[in-house]
Design an enzyme around this catalytic site. Sequence first.
Site, PDB file in Angstrom:
ATOM      1  N   GLU A 223       0.815  -1.197   0.000  1.00 53.54           N
ATOM      2  CA  GLU A 223       0.000   0.000   0.000  1.00 53.54           C
ATOM      3  C   GLU A 223       0.858   1.261   0.000  1.00 53.54           C
ATOM      4  OE1 GLU A 223      -2.286  -3.061   2.582  1.00 53.54           O
ATOM      5  OE2 GLU A 223      -0.207  -2.629   1.979  1.00 53.54           O
TER       6      GLU A 223
ATOM      7  N   ALA B 138      12.152 -37.781   0.489  1.00 53.08           N
ATOM      8  CA  ALA B 138      10.763 -37.486   0.166  1.00 53.08           C
ATOM      9  C   ALA B 138       9.827 -38.380   0.970  1.00 53.08           C
ATOM     10  CB  ALA B 138      10.518 -37.671  -1.333  1.00 53.08           C
TER      11      ALA B 138
ATOM     12  N   ALA C 283      16.286 -42.411 -11.541  1.00 52.42           N
ATOM     13  CA  ALA C 283      17.638 -42.735 -11.998  1.00 52.42           C
ATOM     14  C   ALA C 283      17.592 -44.117 -12.638  1.00 52.42           C
ATOM     15  CB  ALA C 283      18.635 -42.720 -10.842  1.00 52.42           C
TER      16      ALA C 283
ATOM     17  N   LEU D 252      22.430 -26.146  -6.084  1.00 52.61           N
ATOM     18  CA  LEU D 252      21.217 -25.712  -5.373  1.00 52.61           C
ATOM     19  C   LEU D 252      20.978 -24.206  -5.360  1.00 52.61           C
ATOM     20  CD1 LEU D 252      21.167 -28.115  -2.287  1.00 52.61           C
ATOM     21  CD2 LEU D 252      20.148 -28.443  -4.550  1.00 52.61           C
TER      22      LEU D 252
END
Length: 371
Positions: free
Chosen positions: A47, A297, A156, A198
């Site tokens: 703003e 994961a 892979a 990375l």
Amino acid sequence: MHRAVRLAARALGATSPNPVVGCVITDASGALAGEGHHRRAGGPHAEAHALREAGDRARGGTAYVTLEPCNHTGRTGPCAQALIDAGITRVLYAVADPNPTATGGADTLRAAGIQVEQGLLEAEATAGNAAWLTSVRLHRPYVLWKYAATLDGRVAAADGTSRWITSDASRADVHRLRAEADAVVVGSGTLRADDPHLAVRGIEDAVQPLRVVLDTNATVRPGARVLDDAAPTLIAVADDAKDSATEALRTPAAGGSGPEVLRLPRAATGLDVSALLDALYARGVRSVLLEGGPTLAGAFVAAGAVDKVVGYLAPVLLGAGPAVLADAGISTLAEALRLEVTETVRLGPDLRITAVPATKAVPTTALPKER
């Protein structure tokens, strides 16, 4: 409001622990007078940028804001009062501010006689601020798991080779994901196999994310590319890892200053995911890009800590080799983590699929945190 949502997205990865916010101001006749977005934590809010650009044309005008104008004084002043002082007569905001410290801006505006409406493009603005809204509700970073795989789900080949399964277009898109994240997380297995850098490349003015390596036994080799000075690096090790090993990690690579070492509790396999996320949250990290392999994961899925999945699928078949996801604590089909596909995009020869857990909803109310 569409424009305000697009403006907010410009700062993804640069504002934590604050949200991304966009603002567009039209004058009394409805013509564009000013626009802006929150660019970095501690800097002017959206703003303020829009009001500065609008100047006197803001008087009698309308403000379109993606998040309810804040109502408190932190490192900057309250945006609700700034809109009042500028003579704005109407404010439309998309998402209510879930932070009790900053909320109340809409009430302050109404008390000043300003017409206030909430909900315009709420879904779009909520999606754009999903990481911040989720982190506020859960008090942990939002986690996006990214993977690249063949069409038969291999990351892979049987001999371990994985460069490159996907195309240049897909790999370039991953740098966009990195630029939008506060931290990029991999495991030591990925580090040994691929020696990833990375850091973000090819995106102008990108804020480099924190590079995080989960290295339970402190085995990262000194010459690893992740240890250079291109971006900050954090090596997470087990709390009982040998001091001699952790001291070796602190030895900088050529041209580097050395990583920070963080000790975490051990889990059944590797490190405790919840403890890692708690530590990152305490550092101001609100969004994590999980780039680790199948084992890491699986640990995040088992911990219930994956909020979004982005898979890059290449039109390639291997037939053998590691699968995308290792053990995630799911033993029967009834326990499967069901996903809702939210987007499919062609990237060169590849397909990018974005999905979220079907049981997850981006929050609109939450516990207190920063704005």
